[in-house]
Design a protein around this motif. Structure first.
Motif, mmCIF file in Angstrom:
data_model
loop_
_atom_site.group_PDB
_atom_site.id
_atom_site.type_symbol
_atom_site.label_atom_id
_atom_site.label_comp_id
_atom_site.label_asym_id
_atom_site.label_seq_id
_atom_site.Cartn_x
_atom_site.Cartn_y
_atom_site.Cartn_z
ATOM 1 N N ILE A 36 52.987 25.479 46.228
ATOM 2 C CA ILE A 36 53.440 27.123 46.424
ATOM 3 C C ILE A 36 52.486 27.430 45.737
ATOM 4 C CG2 ILE A 36 54.616 28.013 46.491
ATOM 5 C CD1 ILE A 36 57.331 26.476 46.801
ATOM 6 N N SER A 37 52.271 27.441 44.428
ATOM 7 C CA SER A 37 51.584 27.957 43.394
ATOM 8 C C SER A 37 50.161 28.171 44.132
ATOM 9 C CB SER A 37 51.611 27.936 41.845
ATOM 10 O OG SER A 37 53.072 27.727 41.777
ATOM 11 N N ILE A 39 49.124 28.409 47.051
ATOM 12 C CA ILE A 39 48.843 28.551 47.927
ATOM 13 C C ILE A 39 49.006 30.573 47.337
ATOM 14 C CG2 ILE A 39 49.164 29.924 50.473
ATOM 15 C CD1 ILE A 39 50.402 26.814 50.678
ATOM 16 N N ILE A 40 50.032 31.081 47.099
ATOM 17 C CA ILE A 40 50.554 32.363 46.248
ATOM 18 C C ILE A 40 48.952 32.189 45.598
ATOM 19 C CG2 ILE A 40 51.776 33.505 44.926
ATOM 20 C CD1 ILE A 40 54.630 32.033 46.628
ATOM 21 N N THR A 77 51.154 34.790 58.565
ATOM 22 C CA THR A 77 51.817 33.658 58.604
ATOM 23 C C THR A 77 51.805 32.569 60.131
ATOM 24 O OG1 THR A 77 53.180 35.381 57.553
ATOM 25 C CG2 THR A 77 54.384 33.200 58.662
ATOM 26 N N THR A 188 49.533 31.736 38.531
ATOM 27 C CA THR A 188 50.616 32.590 39.559
ATOM 28 C C THR A 188 51.311 33.516 39.268
ATOM 29 O OG1 THR A 188 49.668 30.350 41.196
ATOM 30 C CG2 THR A 188 51.626 32.096 41.326
ATOM 31 N N TYR A 239 44.656 38.890 52.384
ATOM 32 C CA TYR A 239 46.105 37.941 51.885
ATOM 33 C C TYR A 239 45.043 36.406 53.122
ATOM 34 C CZ TYR A 239 50.007 41.102 54.013
ATOM 35 O OH TYR A 239 50.829 41.465 53.703
ATOM 36 N N TRP A 242 45.709 31.388 52.478
ATOM 37 C CA TRP A 242 46.885 30.973 53.326
ATOM 38 C C TRP A 242 45.793 29.451 53.761
ATOM 39 C CZ3 TRP A 242 45.431 29.785 58.188
ATOM 40 C CH2 TRP A 242 44.925 30.911 58.777
ATOM 41 N N ALA A 262 55.642 24.641 52.074
ATOM 42 C CA ALA A 262 54.810 25.014 51.094
ATOM 43 C C ALA A 262 54.208 26.707 51.618
ATOM 44 C CB ALA A 262 53.876 25.046 50.140
ATOM 45 N N SER A 266 55.681 30.416 50.757
ATOM 46 C CA SER A 266 54.413 30.755 50.045
ATOM 47 C C SER A 266 53.803 32.693 50.744
ATOM 48 C CB SER A 266 53.087 30.405 50.226
ATOM 49 O OG SER A 266 53.542 29.417 49.746
ATOM 50 N N THR A 269 56.647 35.169 51.065
ATOM 51 C CA THR A 269 56.952 36.225 49.798
ATOM 52 C C THR A 269 56.206 36.922 49.417
ATOM 53 O OG1 THR A 269 58.186 33.948 48.876
ATOM 54 C CG2 THR A 269 57.176 35.078 47.702
ATOM 55 N N VAL A 270 54.604 36.659 50.158
ATOM 56 C CA VAL A 270 52.908 37.346 49.333
ATOM 57 C C VAL A 270 53.534 38.312 50.642
ATOM 58 C CG1 VAL A 270 50.567 37.850 50.070
ATOM 59 C CG2 VAL A 270 51.469 35.613 49.079
#
Length: 495
Positions: A36-37, A39-40, A77, A188, A239, A242, A262, A266, A269-270
């Motif tokens: 997750i970290s 990607i974000i 997404t 992150t 973006y 991803w 993940a 992610s 959230t973004v």
């Protein structure tokens, strides 16, 4: 069996286990939180601090620019969900390259590899470095515009000096996968704090009734449809990132579970954060003020964060650092896999014998970035790199649809709904095609450089036609570099 026999067997097992630990290969060390970290931390880079100007400039109004930001989030997404299916269907690392190779064949895969390291990756790293340079220099010249030459000088120094971003992330990615993952998690959290620092005062002011900048948000007379694809390029650039987790599939723990989770967490959230950040920008600044600002976050901080205005450039620099770290962690894996498949010199399929990192692939990127820094300004670089990047992403998801129809029984632990995959693919091709009309110089150059890989493929990969003497010199140099860098090929299959 006697006691001595049992002891001998146990000692043999211990030796065998020790040898397996010492085997040279990329290890699965990336769990759900690091994923997750990753990607974000890669998505939230310089884009949200630079791209708002490009989106507004090419969309023509505040309201439409917010729609573009939301649609870019939805589209990204959709693409991330498609790549979640691809990542769990094909368990090799390499991202775009691997999926094109498995679905459309070797030539498109090689062209993606060629474009990535000829100009896409250097351009991406360059505009992150330029963003770093702009935010470092801007506070010293505010409210005047800083000299362009000085921004580029700081950006180039940021590439060359060991104390500055690119060298730092190259060093930690060469040193240890675990260290790179922990660094990404830390960065992150810092950059999410930066976004919250922008969102809270902006939304608070909006709740108090400060809505004058949203009056006449959709001005039809300023709408320019021919520039709309460039607005999407700026938004999609923000973006971008991803897909990087798919570059390291072989290093993800339980990828069938962790990759989809993940990606979904992610991207949601973004997307929410990006829309709220832009609402905050427009609450505190008029459209005209945003367009004349080359460092939007600094202008915002001067309006809304009087006591903390000096903190924003530091946080943006850290954000750029996180984006660079994610890029230098993920992109070399594509080169690593390409070399392993025979589409790139074999040296780049090797990893360090102690650090277990793809050292040659990481080091190749370092000198290429400098060449791009002086090429042009940030939005030219975005258009230049985005054309080929999104063309190949669309081809990869098209390949996924073709593979579905050709091999319906192939195991797919995660399957994206068909309408999402079709919508994403069609929209990507439409944006890519229309951008050739909107900015023919930069997108046309990107297309030409991509196609220049076709003769290279047929001369060196499809059937090598290089003179024997050249091959001997190349093999000798590769061997010496292998010794110097202390690298070797993997000893076990990791996919």
């Amino acid at each position: 069996m006697g006691i001595d026999g049992i002891q001998s067997k146990e000692e043999g097992d211990e030796v065998k286990e020790k040898k397996e630990d010492e085997v040279i290969h990329l290890r699965r060390t990336i769990g759900l939180l690091p994923a997750i970290s990753f990607i974000i931390g890669t998505v939230v880079g310089s884009g949200i601090f630079i791209a708002p100007k490009g989106v507004l400039m090419n969309s023509g109004s505040v309201g439409l620019s917010l729609v573009v930001w939301a649609l870019c989030g939805v589209l990204s997404t959709f693409g991330a969900l498609c790549y979640a299916e691809l990542g769990t269907t094909f368990t090799k690392s390499g991202g775009h390259y691997t999926y094109l190779l498995e679905t459309l064949g070797p030539l498109p895969a090689f062209l993606r590899l060629w474009a990535e390291f000829l100009f896409i990756r250097p351009a991406v790293a360059s505009y992150v470095s330029l963003a770093f340079g702009r935010y470092v220099v801007d506070p010293f010249f505010s409210p005047c515009a800083p000299p362009t030459a000085l921004i580029k000088l700081v950006s180039i120094l940021g590439v060359y000096l060991p104390s500055l971003p690119v060298a730092f992330v190259v060093a930690i990615n060469c040193w240890s996968v675990t260290l790179a993952s922990r660094t990404q998690i830390t960065l992150t959290f810092i950059k999410m704090f930066a976004l919250v620092l922008i969102i809270v005062p902006g939304i608070t002011a909006l709740a108090r009734g400060q809505t004058e900048n949203f009056q006449n948000g959709f001005e039809i007379d300023t709408l320019t449809l021919d520039k709309l694809p460039l607005a999407f390029y700026s938004g999609l650039y923000a973006y971008g990132g991803w897909f990087y987790l798919n570059f390291v599939t072989e290093e993800v723990i339980n990828p069938n579970r962790n990759i989809p989770l993940a990606i979904i967490f992610s991207m949601v959230t973004v997307t929410v954060c990006y829309v709220l950040v832009n609402v905050a920008y427009y609450t505190m600044m008029t459209a005209e003020e945003l367009l004349v600002s080359d460092a939007v976050a600094v202008t915002f901080a001067n309006r809304a964060l009087h006591g903390l205005a000096s903190v924003i450039p530091v946080l943006v620099a850290v954000s750029c650092l996180g984006a660079l770290n994610g890029g230098f962690f993920g992109a070399p894996r594509m080169l690593f896999v390409g070399a392993r498949e025979g589409h790139w010199p074999v040296l780049f399929s090797m990893i360090h014998i102690r650090r277990n990192t793809p050292l040659p692939a990481i080091l190749l990127l370092y000198p290429l970035v400098v060449v791009m820094v002086a090429r042009g300004e940030i939005f030219q670089l975005i258009n230049f790199a985005s054309f080929s990047r999104w063309l190949f992403i669309a081809m990869a998801t098209m390949g996924m649809l073709i593979h579905r129809s050709r091999f319906p029984l192939h195991p797919r632990p995660f399957k994206v709904p068909l309408p999402i995959a079709v919508t994403f693919t069609v929209v990507c091709f439409f944006i890519v095609g229309l951008s050739l009309y909107s900015d023919p110089w930069n997108t046309g150059g990107s297309c030409a450089l991509t196609l220049s890989g076709i003769p290279v493929y047929y001369l060196t990969v499809h059937r090598s036609r290089l003179p024997t003497r050249w091959r001997k010199i190349f093999n000798y140099c590769s061997k010496q570099l292998q010794i110097l860098l202390e690298v070797a090929q993997q000893e076990v299959q990791t996919y």
